[in-house]
Write an enzyme that holds these catalytic residues in place. Structure first.
Site, PDB file in Angstrom:
ATOM      1  N   LEU A 167     -12.254  -2.057  -0.161  1.00 42.39           N
ATOM      2  CA  LEU A 167     -11.949  -3.207   0.709  1.00 42.39           C
ATOM      3  C   LEU A 167     -10.829  -2.923   1.703  1.00 42.39           C
ATOM      4  O   LEU A 167      -9.928  -2.122   1.436  1.00 42.39           O
ATOM      5  CB  LEU A 167     -11.519  -4.398  -0.153  1.00 42.39           C
ATOM      6  CG  LEU A 167     -12.528  -4.875  -1.199  1.00 42.39           C
ATOM      7  CD1 LEU A 167     -11.944  -6.037  -1.986  1.00 42.39           C
ATOM      8  CD2 LEU A 167     -13.832  -5.283  -0.553  1.00 42.39           C
ATOM      9  N   TRP A 169      -7.641  -4.607   4.363  1.00 41.77           N
ATOM     10  CA  TRP A 169      -6.536  -5.538   4.155  1.00 41.77           C
ATOM     11  C   TRP A 169      -6.570  -6.744   5.091  1.00 41.77           C
ATOM     12  O   TRP A 169      -5.748  -7.631   4.994  1.00 41.77           O
ATOM     13  CB  TRP A 169      -5.187  -4.814   4.347  1.00 41.77           C
ATOM     14  CG  TRP A 169      -5.135  -3.856   5.495  1.00 41.77           C
ATOM     15  CD1 TRP A 169      -5.169  -2.498   5.413  1.00 41.77           C
ATOM     16  CD2 TRP A 169      -5.067  -4.157   6.897  1.00 41.77           C
ATOM     17  NE1 TRP A 169      -5.127  -1.925   6.668  1.00 41.77           N
ATOM     18  CE2 TRP A 169      -5.069  -2.934   7.603  1.00 41.77           C
ATOM     19  CE3 TRP A 169      -5.006  -5.347   7.634  1.00 41.77           C
ATOM     20  CZ2 TRP A 169      -5.008  -2.862   8.994  1.00 41.77           C
ATOM     21  CZ3 TRP A 169      -4.958  -5.285   9.019  1.00 41.77           C
ATOM     22  CH2 TRP A 169      -4.962  -4.052   9.678  1.00 41.77           C
ATOM     23  N   LYS A 193     -11.968  -1.705  -5.288  1.00 49.20           N
ATOM     24  CA  LYS A 193     -10.716  -1.054  -4.885  1.00 49.20           C
ATOM     25  C   LYS A 193     -10.170  -1.807  -3.676  1.00 49.20           C
ATOM     26  O   LYS A 193     -10.601  -1.612  -2.541  1.00 49.20           O
ATOM     27  CB  LYS A 193     -10.929   0.419  -4.534  1.00 49.20           C
ATOM     28  CG  LYS A 193      -9.580   1.129  -4.477  1.00 49.20           C
ATOM     29  CD  LYS A 193      -9.512   2.060  -3.324  1.00 49.20           C
ATOM     30  CE  LYS A 193      -8.693   1.848  -2.152  1.00 49.20           C
ATOM     31  NZ  LYS A 193      -7.440   1.202  -2.119  1.00 49.20           N
ATOM     32  N   SER A 247     -11.868   1.472   8.338  1.00 50.26           N
ATOM     33  CA  SER A 247     -11.929   2.244   9.582  1.00 50.26           C
ATOM     34  C   SER A 247     -13.140   3.180   9.582  1.00 50.26           C
ATOM     35  O   SER A 247     -13.624   3.609   8.526  1.00 50.26           O
ATOM     36  CB  SER A 247     -10.652   3.072   9.732  1.00 50.26           C
ATOM     37  OG  SER A 247     -10.581   4.020   8.698  1.00 50.26           O
ATOM     38  N   TYR A 257     -18.356  12.135   0.657  1.00 52.79           N
ATOM     39  CA  TYR A 257     -18.247  12.079  -0.820  1.00 52.79           C
ATOM     40  C   TYR A 257     -19.640  11.963  -1.448  1.00 52.79           C
ATOM     41  O   TYR A 257     -19.942  12.609  -2.456  1.00 52.79           O
ATOM     42  CB  TYR A 257     -17.410  10.884  -1.281  1.00 52.79           C
ATOM     43  CG  TYR A 257     -15.999  10.776  -0.736  1.00 52.79           C
ATOM     44  CD1 TYR A 257     -15.275  11.892  -0.337  1.00 52.79           C
ATOM     45  CD2 TYR A 257     -15.382   9.523  -0.636  1.00 52.79           C
ATOM     46  CE1 TYR A 257     -13.980  11.770   0.155  1.00 52.79           C
ATOM     47  CE2 TYR A 257     -14.086   9.392  -0.146  1.00 52.79           C
ATOM     48  CZ  TYR A 257     -13.396  10.520   0.250  1.00 52.79           C
ATOM     49  OH  TYR A 257     -12.125  10.385   0.730  1.00 52.79           O
ATOM     50  N   GLU A 269     -19.129  -0.818   6.783  1.00 58.42           N
ATOM     51  CA  GLU A 269     -18.843  -1.810   7.830  1.00 58.42           C
ATOM     52  C   GLU A 269     -17.514  -1.376   8.428  1.00 58.42           C
ATOM     53  O   GLU A 269     -16.481  -1.468   7.769  1.00 58.42           O
ATOM     54  CB  GLU A 269     -18.788  -3.203   7.190  1.00 58.42           C
ATOM     55  CG  GLU A 269     -18.997  -4.320   8.186  1.00 58.42           C
ATOM     56  CD  GLU A 269     -17.706  -4.732   8.842  1.00 58.42           C
ATOM     57  OE1 GLU A 269     -17.414  -4.196   9.941  1.00 58.42           O
ATOM     58  OE2 GLU A 269     -16.996  -5.554   8.261  1.00 58.42           O
ATOM     59  N   CYS A 270     -17.562  -0.841   9.649  1.00 58.45           N
ATOM     60  CA  CYS A 270     -16.373  -0.168  10.186  1.00 58.45           C
ATOM     61  C   CYS A 270     -15.827  -0.875  11.431  1.00 58.45           C
ATOM     62  O   CYS A 270     -15.943  -2.074  11.557  1.00 58.45           O
ATOM     63  CB  CYS A 270     -16.707   1.294  10.448  1.00 58.45           C
ATOM     64  SG  CYS A 270     -17.199   2.172   8.941  1.00 58.45           S
ATOM     65  N   CYS A 304     -12.343  -6.813  12.709  1.00 54.60           N
ATOM     66  CA  CYS A 304     -13.270  -5.823  13.264  1.00 54.60           C
ATOM     67  C   CYS A 304     -14.144  -6.420  14.347  1.00 54.60           C
ATOM     68  O   CYS A 304     -14.622  -5.693  15.214  1.00 54.60           O
ATOM     69  CB  CYS A 304     -14.113  -5.229  12.158  1.00 54.60           C
ATOM     70  SG  CYS A 304     -15.044  -6.473  11.275  1.00 54.60           S
ATOM     71  N   LYS A 354       1.604   0.849  15.024  1.00 50.57           N
ATOM     72  CA  LYS A 354       0.365   1.295  15.708  1.00 50.57           C
ATOM     73  C   LYS A 354       0.024   0.316  16.838  1.00 50.57           C
ATOM     74  O   LYS A 354      -0.264   0.721  17.970  1.00 50.57           O
ATOM     75  CB  LYS A 354      -0.790   1.379  14.706  1.00 50.57           C
ATOM     76  CG  LYS A 354      -2.109   1.687  15.397  1.00 50.57           C
ATOM     77  CD  LYS A 354      -3.345   1.537  14.524  1.00 50.57           C
ATOM     78  CE  LYS A 354      -4.566   1.304  15.430  1.00 50.57           C
ATOM     79  NZ  LYS A 354      -5.828   1.189  14.762  1.00 50.57           N
ATOM     80  N   GLU A 399      -9.861   1.050  19.174  1.00 43.03           N
ATOM     81  CA  GLU A 399      -9.705  -0.158  18.369  1.00 43.03           C
ATOM     82  C   GLU A 399      -8.220  -0.357  18.079  1.00 43.03           C
ATOM     83  O   GLU A 399      -7.614   0.459  17.368  1.00 43.03           O
ATOM     84  CB  GLU A 399     -10.475  -0.045  17.054  1.00 43.03           C
ATOM     85  CG  GLU A 399     -10.373  -1.327  16.248  1.00 43.03           C
ATOM     86  CD  GLU A 399     -11.101  -1.287  14.909  1.00 43.03           C
ATOM     87  OE1 GLU A 399     -10.873  -0.352  14.126  1.00 43.03           O
ATOM     88  OE2 GLU A 399     -11.875  -2.225  14.646  1.00 43.03           O
TER      89      GLU A 399
END
Ligand SMILES: NC(=O)C1=CN([C@@H]2O[C@H](COP(=O)(O)OP(=O)(O)OC[C@H]3O[C@@H](n4cnc5c(N)ncnc54)[C@H](O)[C@@H]3O)[C@@H](O)[C@H]2O)C=CC1
Ligand code: BAL
Length: 498
Positions: A167, A169, A193, A247, A257, A269-270, A304, A354, A399
């Site tokens: 997940l 934030w 997570k 991200s 992975y 979902e980015c 997003c 950032k 972004e």
């Protein structure tokens, strides 16, 4: 339904009195990390420490996945009838509702999000999501295939197994709900997570699910870092699917992975760099401006699907910016626990740095700041509009994930579409026009998973959410499409010949 907003004083008192969960939730109980390690979680709005949270690692992932797999295989949840799962999940939603104020305050403390949003949107939408998926599961039928009279072919759906839910934030509770609603309803066992910045609500929600009757081992939560918990989950051979929001760079790692382990299903979902395209036939510029402001600054732009690029016809830019400036005055920023505020703090010092670096990038590119452009004490960033942004600008392409809207002009509809599509992302877009043909033409031409017309939004629970291009991969959150991705399809062929 949203619970009534309380006063700032009541929220402040609640913030002092609520018990914060601090341990991992594994196999039906809170436990420390096996290493005994913890990390500090702070309130980004004040910088004050909130709690020490269990810092889980690969060894916790192994134990937890084993518990989740045992629960999946003995059928304590996966083989309940859909109707039985439905009733437990509805009880779970009721418990969430009974604890709505506590969950909203926890979310605000942990993330810096304004309490009015947590109370009015995140918490009620999370509850609605659980209820909707609970209500869906005993209304879905499996299929028989048209194979003739010598055989009976069943096409049935089965829960996919042990699912890792990783997940972000920015909407800790709502993204949790988008993923646990369909996965639990389908009968999966889950290992959540949460992002390290925002672990609290996931832990409390797991406890409430258990209280409602979700059996031990089915719903587990492991707080910790991406490398410590996310990667071992992504590489675990007994995890059959990962659903991730975050991200694009981290999303890519989950594909790696999976490729290097068991080819688990991966749904991503980015990021997004979402255009709001305003054509010059819009009669009600004021309403368009109201939606554009909400799209850009809702959740401090930490979203997003935020409308972060305004692509406006050059003839109406000045009038539209004037209306945008007027609506921005309604977006008060300050203490996230004060229900008058619509903008809170950035989620962390690192993220604040950032985002605020884009003020320097705008200055380097000699761009004009039309509104905002300052930071405020702590990690607060003013809602900002930057004008004259060209398509090669960092503000057009990257972004930012903060309250910064980049303005670019066009002359023809074709040019507007080309600008809108000039991005590696393709998550969401909006088009504002009073011409139905143009609305449909632009909506169809933009490469994005969600296009809204004359409004900003993400649809509702009945509509899928996810992106094209580097915004997404493998599936969708929300709606029946979300349910489908947590299931496998099995063919059972029965020979019925004499
Ligand atoms: N699409 C979205 O909703 C989100 C987009 N973002 C974007 O990402 C940027 C960076 O934010 P981050 O918090 O760093 O996002 P991230 O993508 O790194 O974090 C998302 C989740 O992935 C986990 N993670 C991080 N590194 C990992 C790894 N190597 N292996 C496995 N799991 C890992 C994190 O712990 C977190 O739970 C933001 O500025 C924003 O642009 C961030 C959060 C949500
Ligand atoms: N706005 C919901 C999806 C996301 O920001 O990750």
């Amino acid at each position: 339904m949203a619970a009534e907003l309380l006063t700032a004083a009541r929220y402040a008192a609640l913030a002092q009195s609520i018990q914060l969960p601090t341990q991992a939730f594994v196999d039906g109980a809170f436990r420390p990390a096996l290493s005994g390690k913890t990390f500090e979680t702070t309130n980004p709005a004040t910088g004050q420490s909130l709690a020490q949270i269990a810092a889980c690692g690969p060894e916790d992932v192994d134990v937890t996945v084993a518990a989740a797999k045992a629960a999946y295989e003995d059928g304590r949840w996966s083989r309940l009838s859909p109707n039985e799962r439905k009733h437990i999940l509805l009880r779970f939603a009721d418990l969430l509702e009974q604890n709505a104020h506590e969950l909203a305050v926890m979310e605000t403390l942990d993330s810096g999000k304004p309490i009015r949003e947590c109370q009015n949107t995140d918490v009620p939408e999370a509850i609605h999501t659980i209820r909707w998926h609970a209500e869906l599961i005993d209304k879905l039928y499996d299929h028989t295939a048209p194979v003739g009279s010598n055989a009976l072919a069943l096409v049935v759906r089965e829960p996919i197994g042990v699912v890792g839910l990783v997940l972000p934030w920015n909407f800790p509770l709502l993204m949790l709900a988008w993923k646990i609603g369909p996965s639990l309803a389908a009968g999966c066992s889950i290992v959540v997570k949460p992002a390290k910045e925002t672990t609290l609500t996931a832990l409390r929600v797991a406890e409430l699910a258990h209280e409602a009757g979700v059996p031990a081992g089915v719903f587990n939560v492991l707080p910790g870092g991406g490398r410590d918990v996310g990667e071992p989950l992504g590489r675990h051979r007994d995890v059959t699917m990962v659903s991730f929001t975050g991200s694009t760079d981290t999303g890519r790692l989950f594909l790696q992975y999976a490729a290097e382990s068991n080819l688990k299903r991966v749904v991503l979902e980015c990021g997004g760099k979402n255009p709001a395209v305003v054509l010059n036939d819009v009669k009600d510029l004021d309403t368009a401006a109201q939606h554009i402001v909400a799209g850009a600054f809702w959740n401090m732009g930490e979203n997003c699907s935020a409308s972060s690029r305004l692509i406006v016809h050059e003839d109406i830019k000045a009038a539209l910016l004037e209306r945008i400036g007027a609506h921005m005055r309604d977006w008060k920023m300050g203490d996230p626990l004060d229900p008058d505020n619509r903008l809170g703090a950035m989620v962390s010092k690192a993220h604040f740095e950032k985002v605020s670096a884009y003020f320097a990038h705008a200055a380097e590119e000699k761009l004009a700041v039309a509104f905002g452009g300052q930071t405020e004490q702590g990690v607060f960033v003013q809602p900002t509009v930057v004008d004259g942004v060209g398509r090669d600008s960092r503000l057009f392409q990257e972004e930012i994930f903060g309250p910064i809207l980049a303005v670019t002009t066009f002359r023809t509809v074709a040019e507007a579409i080309a600008l809108a599509n000039d991005s590696v992302y393709g998550l969401a877009a909006s088009v504002y026009t009073d011409d139905l043909r143009n609305a449909i033409k632009v909506a169809r031409a933009i490469h994005a998973g969600v296009v809204t017309v004359n409004c900003f939004g993400e649809g509702d629970i009945t509509t899928p959410f996810g992106g094209y291009k580097e915004s997404g991969f493998g599936g969708r959150d929300k709606s029946q499409w979300a349910h489908d991705q947590y299931t496998e399809i099995k063919t059972i062929w029965i020979d019925t010949q004499d």
